[in-house]
Write an enzyme that holds these catalytic residues in place. Structure first.
Site, PDB file in Angstrom:
ATOM      1  N   SER A 125     -10.416  -1.478 -34.494  1.00 35.79           N
ATOM      2  CA  SER A 125     -11.807  -1.650 -34.050  1.00 35.79           C
ATOM      3  C   SER A 125     -12.688  -2.028 -35.232  1.00 35.79           C
ATOM      4  O   SER A 125     -12.433  -1.615 -36.369  1.00 35.79           O
ATOM      5  CB  SER A 125     -12.265  -0.308 -33.473  1.00 35.79           C
ATOM      6  OG  SER A 125     -13.661  -0.301 -33.305  1.00 35.79           O
ATOM      7  N   TYR A 150     -13.133   9.677 -33.650  1.00 34.07           N
ATOM      8  CA  TYR A 150     -12.559   8.455 -33.067  1.00 34.07           C
ATOM      9  C   TYR A 150     -12.459   7.360 -34.127  1.00 34.07           C
ATOM     10  O   TYR A 150     -11.405   6.767 -34.342  1.00 34.07           O
ATOM     11  CB  TYR A 150     -13.393   7.946 -31.881  1.00 34.07           C
ATOM     12  CG  TYR A 150     -12.947   6.567 -31.455  1.00 34.07           C
ATOM     13  CD1 TYR A 150     -11.777   6.397 -30.726  1.00 34.07           C
ATOM     14  CD2 TYR A 150     -13.640   5.416 -31.842  1.00 34.07           C
ATOM     15  CE1 TYR A 150     -11.310   5.130 -30.382  1.00 34.07           C
ATOM     16  CE2 TYR A 150     -13.192   4.146 -31.502  1.00 34.07           C
ATOM     17  CZ  TYR A 150     -12.027   4.015 -30.768  1.00 34.07           C
ATOM     18  OH  TYR A 150     -11.563   2.757 -30.442  1.00 34.07           O
ATOM     19  N   LYS A 154      -8.951   5.521 -36.099  1.00 27.96           N
ATOM     20  CA  LYS A 154      -8.547   4.109 -36.242  1.00 27.96           C
ATOM     21  C   LYS A 154      -8.278   3.770 -37.705  1.00 27.96           C
ATOM     22  O   LYS A 154      -7.327   3.058 -38.037  1.00 27.96           O
ATOM     23  CB  LYS A 154      -9.630   3.188 -35.665  1.00 27.96           C
ATOM     24  CG  LYS A 154      -9.758   3.271 -34.160  1.00 27.96           C
ATOM     25  CD  LYS A 154      -8.526   2.728 -33.447  1.00 27.96           C
ATOM     26  CE  LYS A 154      -8.516   3.045 -31.964  1.00 27.96           C
ATOM     27  NZ  LYS A 154      -7.265   2.736 -31.275  1.00 27.96           N
TER      28      LYS A 154
HETATM   29  P1  NAD Z   1      -8.721   2.357 -21.811  1.00 23.36           P
HETATM   30  O1  NAD Z   1      -9.017   3.808 -21.845  1.00 23.36           O
HETATM   31  O2  NAD Z   1      -9.179   1.562 -20.644  1.00 23.36           O
HETATM   32  O3  NAD Z   1      -7.153   2.133 -21.968  1.00 23.36           O
HETATM   33  C1  NAD Z   1      -6.313   3.018 -22.660  1.00 23.36           C
HETATM   34  C2  NAD Z   1      -5.149   3.356 -21.746  1.00 23.36           C
HETATM   35  O4  NAD Z   1      -4.274   4.242 -22.460  1.00 23.36           O
HETATM   36  C3  NAD Z   1      -5.590   4.089 -20.471  1.00 23.36           C
HETATM   37  O5  NAD Z   1      -4.992   3.478 -19.351  1.00 23.36           O
HETATM   38  C4  NAD Z   1      -5.088   5.522 -20.665  1.00 23.36           C
HETATM   39  O6  NAD Z   1      -4.710   6.115 -19.427  1.00 23.36           O
HETATM   40  C5  NAD Z   1      -3.911   5.307 -21.602  1.00 23.36           C
HETATM   41  N1  NAD Z   1      -3.626   6.457 -22.468  1.00 23.36           N
HETATM   42  C6  NAD Z   1      -4.490   7.160 -23.236  1.00 23.36           C
HETATM   43  N2  NAD Z   1      -3.842   8.159 -23.875  1.00 23.36           N
HETATM   44  C7  NAD Z   1      -2.537   8.067 -23.507  1.00 23.36           C
HETATM   45  C8  NAD Z   1      -1.374   8.799 -23.819  1.00 23.36           C
HETATM   46  N3  NAD Z   1      -1.406   9.861 -24.619  1.00 23.36           N
HETATM   47  N4  NAD Z   1      -0.201   8.433 -23.278  1.00 23.36           N
HETATM   48  C9  NAD Z   1      -0.135   7.362 -22.440  1.00 23.36           C
HETATM   49  N5  NAD Z   1      -1.208   6.621 -22.095  1.00 23.36           N
HETATM   50  C10 NAD Z   1      -2.394   6.971 -22.628  1.00 23.36           C
HETATM   51  O7  NAD Z   1      -9.281   1.735 -23.174  1.00 23.36           O
HETATM   52  P2  NAD Z   1      -9.423   0.220 -23.618  1.00 23.36           P
HETATM   53  O8  NAD Z   1     -10.857  -0.118 -23.684  1.00 23.36           O
HETATM   54  O9  NAD Z   1      -8.499  -0.653 -22.862  1.00 23.36           O
HETATM   55  O10 NAD Z   1      -8.929   0.350 -25.127  1.00 23.36           O
HETATM   56  C11 NAD Z   1      -7.603   0.099 -25.508  1.00 23.36           C
HETATM   57  C12 NAD Z   1      -7.465   0.300 -26.999  1.00 23.36           C
HETATM   58  O11 NAD Z   1      -8.391  -0.520 -27.685  1.00 23.36           O
HETATM   59  C13 NAD Z   1      -7.732   1.720 -27.483  1.00 23.36           C
HETATM   60  O12 NAD Z   1      -6.825   2.007 -28.525  1.00 23.36           O
HETATM   61  C14 NAD Z   1      -9.145   1.647 -28.011  1.00 23.36           C
HETATM   62  O13 NAD Z   1      -9.386   2.604 -29.007  1.00 23.36           O
HETATM   63  C15 NAD Z   1      -9.162   0.245 -28.596  1.00 23.36           C
HETATM   64  N6  NAD Z   1     -10.500  -0.338 -28.682  1.00 23.36           N
HETATM   65  C16 NAD Z   1     -11.287  -0.429 -27.580  1.00 23.36           C
HETATM   66  C17 NAD Z   1     -12.572  -0.975 -27.662  1.00 23.36           C
HETATM   67  C18 NAD Z   1     -13.472  -1.051 -26.468  1.00 23.36           C
HETATM   68  O14 NAD Z   1     -14.683  -1.219 -26.656  1.00 23.36           O
HETATM   69  N7  NAD Z   1     -12.987  -0.966 -25.248  1.00 23.36           N
HETATM   70  C19 NAD Z   1     -13.026  -1.464 -28.905  1.00 23.36           C
HETATM   71  C20 NAD Z   1     -12.187  -1.371 -30.015  1.00 23.36           C
HETATM   72  C21 NAD Z   1     -10.925  -0.803 -29.892  1.00 23.36           C
HETATM   73  C1  WQD Z   2     -23.698  -1.910 -27.618  1.00 25.31           C
HETATM   74  C2  WQD Z   2     -25.198  -2.040 -27.889  1.00 25.31           C
HETATM   75  C3  WQD Z   2     -26.324   0.078 -28.076  1.00 25.31           C
HETATM   76  C4  WQD Z   2     -25.760   1.378 -23.970  1.00 25.31           C
HETATM   77  C5  WQD Z   2     -18.866   1.299 -29.244  1.00 25.31           C
HETATM   78  C6  WQD Z   2     -18.040   2.119 -30.196  1.00 25.31           C
HETATM   79  C7  WQD Z   2     -17.169   1.243 -31.046  1.00 25.31           C
HETATM   80  C8  WQD Z   2     -16.336   0.302 -30.195  1.00 25.31           C
HETATM   81  C9  WQD Z   2     -17.152  -0.383 -29.148  1.00 25.31           C
HETATM   82  C10 WQD Z   2     -14.126   1.194 -29.884  1.00 25.31           C
HETATM   83  C11 WQD Z   2     -25.702  -1.034 -28.916  1.00 25.31           C
HETATM   84  C12 WQD Z   2     -26.833  -0.699 -26.869  1.00 25.31           C
HETATM   85  C13 WQD Z   2     -25.734   0.636 -25.130  1.00 25.31           C
HETATM   86  C14 WQD Z   2     -27.000   1.573 -23.311  1.00 25.31           C
HETATM   87  C15 WQD Z   2     -28.086   0.259 -24.998  1.00 25.31           C
HETATM   88  N1  WQD Z   2     -15.304   0.976 -29.479  1.00 25.31           N
HETATM   89  N2  WQD Z   2     -26.875   0.091 -25.636  1.00 25.31           N
HETATM   90  N3  WQD Z   2     -28.120   1.000 -23.848  1.00 25.31           N
HETATM   91  O1  WQD Z   2     -22.057   1.079 -29.831  1.00 25.31           O
HETATM   92  O2  WQD Z   2     -21.323  -1.264 -30.410  1.00 25.31           O
HETATM   93  O3  WQD Z   2     -19.650   0.405 -29.986  1.00 25.31           O
HETATM   94  O4  WQD Z   2     -17.972   0.553 -28.434  1.00 25.31           O
HETATM   95  O5  WQD Z   2     -13.596   1.064 -30.931  1.00 25.31           O
HETATM   96  O6  WQD Z   2     -16.373   2.071 -31.815  1.00 25.31           O
HETATM   97  O7  WQD Z   2     -18.925   2.868 -31.018  1.00 25.31           O
HETATM   98  O8  WQD Z   2     -21.008  -0.413 -28.075  1.00 25.31           O
HETATM   99  O9  WQD Z   2     -21.493  -0.885 -25.716  1.00 25.31           O
HETATM  100  O10 WQD Z   2     -22.046   1.401 -26.647  1.00 25.31           O
HETATM  101  O11 WQD Z   2     -23.413  -0.551 -27.341  1.00 25.31           O
HETATM  102  O12 WQD Z   2     -29.118  -0.226 -25.440  1.00 25.31           O
HETATM  103  O13 WQD Z   2     -27.094   2.261 -22.282  1.00 25.31           O
HETATM  104  O14 WQD Z   2     -25.907  -1.745 -26.669  1.00 25.31           O
HETATM  105  O15 WQD Z   2     -27.374   0.745 -28.708  1.00 25.31           O
HETATM  106  O16 WQD Z   2     -26.688  -1.668 -29.664  1.00 25.31           O
HETATM  107  P1  WQD Z   2     -21.119  -0.021 -29.641  1.00 25.31           P
HETATM  108  P2  WQD Z   2     -21.948  -0.066 -26.859  1.00 25.31           P
END
Ligand code: NAD
Ligand code: WQD
Length: 339
Positions: A125, A150, A154
């Site tokens: 991330s 969290y 990562k």
């Molecule tokens: P998500 O929660 O939709 O998907 C994760 C999946 O993993 C889920 O289906 C959950 O049931 C499964 N899971 C969690 N723990 C588990 C375990 N112990 N055993 C088996 N399955 C398990 O999340 P996502 O948004 O698809 O994110 C996927 C990956 O990307 C994560 O590692 C997350 O940290 C990373 N990521 C997400 C974002 C984002 O904004 N969505 C941003 C950066 C990184």
């Molecule tokens: C985006 C922008 C908020 C909600 C988070 C995690 C980061 C990564 C992605 C996994 C920001 C604004 C949001 C609302 C708002 N995940 N906002 N009103 O904060 O960039 O990142 O998700 O790795 O680790 O911290 O994403 O979608 O929460 O916010 O104004 O109700 O929208 O302040 O500027 P963020 P977000």
């Protein structure tokens, strides 16, 4: 290739499984359904036109994992999504986050070693950069300790994977640093399934427009940006999914390498620009108000994508309007299913 996808029924995982099949690969999914629904599996199978092997399993169960790897041997690569991802929850339940995201990763690496897997793609991330001194960020922008378990999970996972890959002959690893994934598959049959009140911007927008939430709060209008609201690099989830396919294919040709890539569009958008795009692309008027900053938020970040373009040959192609309109189409499909 046969790719084992942990967390394959989740938001990004399900879109990646769809892209893997579209590119002629096969997937084996492991998911414990802790943050996803079993219903995603038939939707995905319908989309890709074939049955997909699925194991409902917690990756903390090392013996169960080993049985899956035995059954599916040989596996050509792993895409490891399974993790807990709610930033605020991680402050309340740090141990659960470290167990899932670190012990879970170690269990996967144990299987890499025991079952001679050569390729691993890891979900990292942009949170590893914190608030950088300069934007856009390149992969050599210094990473920094996060204020949340969290975020640190990562960072620690990246360090473990980097060191392990360098020491273990026969494994290549790509770490993809996602920026802000949003949107849904154009079919509107898979998408994000937030549980409870969404913390992220896009699902909050679509739920507000659908009448599930009364009003969106825009957190902060006094940032040093063009309209005062915070800037992020929003990326369409299907573009992000495609980056995983490129990464796993690249690893086939580059054994033993370890690389980090930013996966964003290379452009930052303010919160107000996202709202404008949503209103323009869907014709929906959004009820929102501007409130104070959200604690822990950074002001601005977006990706320099030169490296991923040059090395993986990947570039995001979908616009912000495609992100907001597909997110809305998915929200409407979800509401229709529920009613
Ligand atoms: P998500 O929660 O939709 O998907 C994760 C999946 O993993 C889920 O289906 C959950 O049931 C499964 N899971 C969690 N723990 C588990 C375990 N112990 N055993 C088996 N399955 C398990 O999340 P996502 O948004 O698809 O994110 C996927 C990956 O990307 C994560 O590692 C997350 O940290 C990373 N990521 C997400 C974002 C984002 O904004 N969505 C941003 C950066 C990184
Ligand atoms: C985006 C922008 C908020 C909600 C988070 C995690 C980061 C990564 C992605 C996994 C920001 C604004 C949001 C609302 C708002 N995940 N906002 N009103 O904060 O960039 O990142 O998700 O790795 O680790 O911290 O994403 O979608 O929460 O916010 O104004 O109700 O929208 O302040 O500027 P963020 P977000």
């Amino acid at each position: 290739m046969k790719i084992l996808v942990t967390g394959g029924l989740g938001y990004i995982g399900s879109h990646t499984v769809a892209e893997l099949y579209r590119h002629g690969h096969q997937a084996v999914i492991i998911d414990d359904l802790s943050n996803s629904s079993r219903q995603v599996l038939p939707a995905l199978e319908n989309l890709v036109g074939t049955n997909i092997p699925f194991y409902q399993l917690d990756i903390l169960n090392q013996d169960g994992l080993a049985r899956v790897f035995e059954q599916e041997f040989p596996v050509d690569g792993i895409i490891h999504f399974a993790a807990k991802k709610a930033v605020n929850e991680s402050l309340q339940k740090p141990l659960i986050y470290f167990e899932n995201n670190i012990t879970g990763l170690l269990n996967i690496v144990r299987c890499v070693e025991d079952f001679n897997v050569n390729n691993l793609v890891f979900s990292s991330s942009c949170t590893v950069y914190g608030q950088p001194e300069r934007v856009p960020v390149t992969e050599s922008t210094p990473t920094t300790r996060s204020v949340t378990p969290y975020g640190n999970s990562k960072l620690i996972a990246e360090m473990i994977l980097e060191e392990y890959t360098r020491l273990h002959k026969g494994l290549g690893t790509v770490m993809l640093r996602y920026f802000n994934p949003v949107g849904a598959h154009e079919s509107a049959t898979i998408g994000e399934l937030p549980i409870g009140v969404p913390a992220n911007l896009m699902p909050f927008i679509t739920q507000t427009a659908a009448g599930v939430r009364e009003r969106l709060k825009v957190f902060g209008s006094d940032y040093n940006t063009r309209d005062g609201t915070a800037i992020r690099d929003y990326i369409h989830v299907v573009d992000l999914a495609d980056a995983h396919v490129k990464a796993i294919e690249w690893l086939q040709e580059h054994p033993d390498e370890v690389e980090f890539f930013n996966v964003g569009t290379g452009t930052g958008q303010t919160v107000l620009e996202v709202i404008e795009s949503f209103e323009r692309s869907t014709g929906q008027k959004l009820n929102y108000e501007i409130v104070g900053r959200r604690e822990g938020d950074i002001e601005q970040i977006w990706a320099d994508t030169t490296k991923v373009e040059q090395v993986l040959g990947w570039k995001a192609t979908r616009t912000l309007d495609e992100m907001t309109s597909s997110a809305w189409k998915w929200e409407c499909a979800l509401r229709a299913q529920k009613s």
